[in-house]
Design a protein around this motif. Structure first.
Motif, mmCIF file in Angstrom:
data_model
loop_
_atom_site.group_PDB
_atom_site.id
_atom_site.type_symbol
_atom_site.label_atom_id
_atom_site.label_comp_id
_atom_site.label_asym_id
_atom_site.label_seq_id
_atom_site.Cartn_x
_atom_site.Cartn_y
_atom_site.Cartn_z
ATOM 1 N N LEU A 1 -12.630 -34.138 -48.997
ATOM 2 C CA LEU A 1 -12.349 -35.534 -48.654
ATOM 3 C C LEU A 1 -11.480 -35.637 -47.405
ATOM 4 C CD1 LEU A 1 -11.644 -37.076 -52.183
ATOM 5 C CD2 LEU A 1 -13.702 -37.356 -50.786
ATOM 6 N N ASP A 2 -10.563 -34.696 -47.266
ATOM 7 C CA ASP A 2 -9.602 -34.741 -46.162
ATOM 8 C C ASP A 2 -10.169 -34.182 -44.862
ATOM 9 O OD1 ASP A 2 -7.003 -35.194 -45.033
ATOM 10 O OD2 ASP A 2 -6.589 -33.054 -45.244
ATOM 11 N N LYS A 3 -10.935 -33.089 -44.966
ATOM 12 C CA LYS A 3 -11.357 -32.361 -43.763
ATOM 13 C C LYS A 3 -12.864 -32.334 -43.530
ATOM 14 C CE LYS A 3 -7.293 -30.512 -42.459
ATOM 15 N NZ LYS A 3 -6.729 -30.599 -41.092
ATOM 16 N N GLY A 4 -13.650 -32.690 -44.542
ATOM 17 C CA GLY A 4 -15.094 -32.667 -44.381
ATOM 18 C C GLY A 4 -15.728 -31.375 -44.871
ATOM 19 N N PHE A 5 -17.059 -31.381 -44.951
ATOM 20 C CA PHE A 5 -17.781 -30.250 -45.534
ATOM 21 C C PHE A 5 -17.694 -28.995 -44.673
ATOM 22 C CE2 PHE A 5 -21.575 -27.647 -46.263
ATOM 23 C CZ PHE A 5 -21.477 -27.438 -47.632
ATOM 24 N N ASP A 6 -17.883 -29.115 -43.363
ATOM 25 C CA ASP A 6 -17.914 -27.928 -42.499
ATOM 26 C C ASP A 6 -16.596 -27.162 -42.551
ATOM 27 O OD1 ASP A 6 -20.508 -28.437 -41.769
ATOM 28 O OD2 ASP A 6 -19.991 -29.435 -39.889
ATOM 29 N N PHE A 7 -15.483 -27.880 -42.487
ATOM 30 C CA PHE A 7 -14.171 -27.225 -42.559
ATOM 31 C C PHE A 7 -14.000 -26.536 -43.912
ATOM 32 C CE2 PHE A 7 -9.762 -27.005 -43.824
ATOM 33 C CZ PHE A 7 -9.112 -26.547 -42.688
ATOM 34 N N THR A 8 -14.362 -27.249 -44.981
ATOM 35 C CA THR A 8 -14.199 -26.708 -46.331
ATOM 36 C C THR A 8 -15.073 -25.480 -46.533
ATOM 37 O OG1 THR A 8 -13.777 -28.962 -47.121
ATOM 38 C CG2 THR A 8 -14.242 -27.293 -48.784
ATOM 39 N N LYS A 9 -16.282 -25.526 -46.021
ATOM 40 C CA LYS A 9 -17.186 -24.378 -46.121
ATOM 41 C C LYS A 9 -16.612 -23.170 -45.391
ATOM 42 C CE LYS A 9 -21.754 -22.777 -44.673
ATOM 43 N NZ LYS A 9 -22.999 -23.135 -43.953
ATOM 44 N N GLN A 10 -16.120 -23.377 -44.173
ATOM 45 C CA GLN A 10 -15.543 -22.281 -43.397
ATOM 46 C C GLN A 10 -14.333 -21.688 -44.114
ATOM 47 O OE1 GLN A 10 -14.313 -23.390 -39.449
ATOM 48 N NE2 GLN A 10 -13.759 -21.315 -38.862
ATOM 49 N N TYR A 11 -13.491 -22.560 -44.672
ATOM 50 C CA TYR A 11 -12.322 -22.095 -45.415
ATOM 51 C C TYR A 11 -12.754 -21.272 -46.624
ATOM 52 C CZ TYR A 11 -8.520 -22.125 -48.788
ATOM 53 O OH TYR A 11 -7.592 -21.730 -49.718
ATOM 54 N N PHE A 12 -13.703 -21.781 -47.382
ATOM 55 C CA PHE A 12 -14.102 -21.116 -48.623
ATOM 56 C C PHE A 12 -14.707 -19.744 -48.344
ATOM 57 C CE2 PHE A 12 -16.343 -20.215 -52.509
ATOM 58 C CZ PHE A 12 -15.544 -20.778 -53.491
ATOM 59 N N ILE A 13 -15.529 -19.654 -47.319
ATOM 60 C CA ILE A 13 -16.167 -18.372 -47.004
ATOM 61 C C ILE A 13 -15.142 -17.359 -46.490
ATOM 62 C CG2 ILE A 13 -17.801 -17.220 -45.456
ATOM 63 C CD1 ILE A 13 -19.555 -19.731 -45.667
ATOM 64 N N SER A 14 -14.297 -17.780 -45.546
ATOM 65 C CA SER A 14 -13.363 -16.838 -44.919
ATOM 66 C C SER A 14 -12.143 -16.530 -45.782
ATOM 67 C CB SER A 14 -12.905 -17.375 -43.559
ATOM 68 O OG SER A 14 -12.193 -18.592 -43.711
ATOM 69 N N ARG B 1 -12.244 -12.688 -49.066
ATOM 70 C CA ARG B 1 -10.979 -12.119 -49.532
ATOM 71 C C ARG B 1 -11.051 -11.624 -50.972
ATOM 72 N NH1 ARG B 1 -5.237 -15.476 -50.138
ATOM 73 N NH2 ARG B 1 -4.080 -13.827 -51.229
ATOM 74 N N PHE B 2 -11.724 -12.367 -51.829
ATOM 75 C CA PHE B 2 -11.658 -12.080 -53.261
ATOM 76 C C PHE B 2 -12.919 -11.438 -53.852
ATOM 77 C CE2 PHE B 2 -8.566 -15.622 -52.799
ATOM 78 C CZ PHE B 2 -7.442 -14.963 -53.271
ATOM 79 N N PHE B 3 -14.010 -11.398 -53.106
ATOM 80 C CA PHE B 3 -15.259 -10.893 -53.674
ATOM 81 C C PHE B 3 -15.834 -9.743 -52.858
ATOM 82 C CE2 PHE B 3 -15.000 -15.313 -55.091
ATOM 83 C CZ PHE B 3 -15.215 -15.171 -56.454
ATOM 84 N N ASP B 4 -16.290 -8.724 -53.569
ATOM 85 C CA ASP B 4 -17.040 -7.628 -52.964
ATOM 86 C C ASP B 4 -18.517 -7.940 -53.211
ATOM 87 O OD1 ASP B 4 -18.378 -5.297 -52.311
ATOM 88 O OD2 ASP B 4 -16.807 -3.982 -53.085
ATOM 89 N N ILE B 5 -19.149 -8.577 -52.250
ATOM 90 C CA ILE B 5 -20.519 -9.044 -52.434
ATOM 91 C C ILE B 5 -21.477 -7.887 -52.695
ATOM 92 C CG2 ILE B 5 -22.440 -10.284 -51.367
ATOM 93 C CD1 ILE B 5 -20.120 -12.058 -52.205
ATOM 94 N N SER B 6 -21.266 -6.762 -52.027
ATOM 95 C CA SER B 6 -22.138 -5.599 -52.238
ATOM 96 C C SER B 6 -22.030 -5.094 -53.671
ATOM 97 C CB SER B 6 -21.771 -4.479 -51.260
ATOM 98 O OG SER B 6 -21.996 -4.892 -49.931
ATOM 99 N N PHE B 7 -20.804 -5.088 -54.203
ATOM 100 C CA PHE B 7 -20.606 -4.661 -55.594
ATOM 101 C C PHE B 7 -21.288 -5.628 -56.554
ATOM 102 C CE2 PHE B 7 -18.267 -4.981 -59.592
ATOM 103 C CZ PHE B 7 -18.290 -3.665 -60.023
ATOM 104 N N LEU B 8 -21.117 -6.922 -56.318
ATOM 105 C CA LEU B 8 -21.742 -7.921 -57.184
ATOM 106 C C LEU B 8 -23.258 -7.812 -57.139
ATOM 107 C CD1 LEU B 8 -19.572 -11.104 -56.483
ATOM 108 C CD2 LEU B 8 -19.453 -9.561 -58.442
#
Length: 212
Positions: free
Chosen positions: A111-124, A129-136
């Motif tokens: 709501l505050d920053k918009g979808f693009d900002f939130t998406k970039q934050y969530f991915i980076s 930071r918290f997921f090992d995608i290759s392991f998953l």
């Protein structure tokens, strides 16, 4: 910096902290709903772009490995959201309230920053930071799905029974899942959601079969 701090204040206000005298005070459940939807959209887009040749079934499994109640709760603890959450819950780290607050935070950010900002934050800041995608990718943690495949191969019948709810920590709901194979109860588990209770019960059955 936040543009509108009121969204974030609401995100960190649990309904247990709102008294009858604060009837106009808003808590975070609506933002939690919004954040849950935004996270789903971000993960779906991320996986769609990352795996252009994989099937819908693969993408669905990967999404469930990243976004689930356990992972959201763990992320919230590691982000120390308990330092910000206003609640009257004694053992907040053992409750889903922190994971819910994380979802509300993402809703507030959208709501505050918009979808693009939130998406970039969530991915980076979250996925990388918290997921090992290759392991998953290489490991299947969907125990219910694994169990269903095993039972189908053996041509057995399986039923997941939910026996309503029982009071849990801080009077939160506790779902009880009973797994029956060929009409015989083989495992019982409790959790704060029906889905998680079924996963826990399925894990018990798989481990009893010595399947890894």
């Amino acid at each position: 910096m936040p543009k509108n701090i009121k969204y974030y204040r609401k995100a960190f206000t649990h309904k247990s902290s709102v008294t009858s005298s604060d009837k106009h005070k808003q808590y975070n459940e609506r933002l939690e709903f919004l954040g849950d939807c935004i996270i789903d959209a971000i993960i779906a887009d991320y996986l769609f772009q990352k795996y252009p040749n994989e099937s819908e079934g693969f993408l669905t499994k990967m999404k469930s490995k990243i976004v689930n109640r356990k992972s959201l709760n763990q992320i919230a603890v590691q982000l120390h959201l308990d330092s910000y959450l206003q609640s009257n819950i004694a053992n907040v780290k053992e409750n889903d309230a922190l994971g819910n607050a994380f979802e509300a935070l993402i809703g507030a950010m959208y709501l505050d920053k918009g979808f693009d900002f939130t998406k970039q934050y969530f991915i980076s800041k979250i996925i990388e930071r918290f997921f090992d995608i290759s392991f998953l990718e290489a490991n299947d943690t969907n125990y219910k799905s694994q169990l269903l495949e095993i039972v189908q191969k053996k041509k057995q019948t399986i039923v997941f029974d939910s026996e309503g709810v029982e009071p849990g920590p801080e009077n939160s709901s506790q779902f009880v899942s009973i797994i029956k194979i060929d009409n015989v109860a083989v495992a019982t588990a409790k959790a704060s959601t029906k889905k998680e209770a079924e996963q826990r019960a399925s894990k018990i059955v798989i481990e009893s079969m010595n399947i890894h």
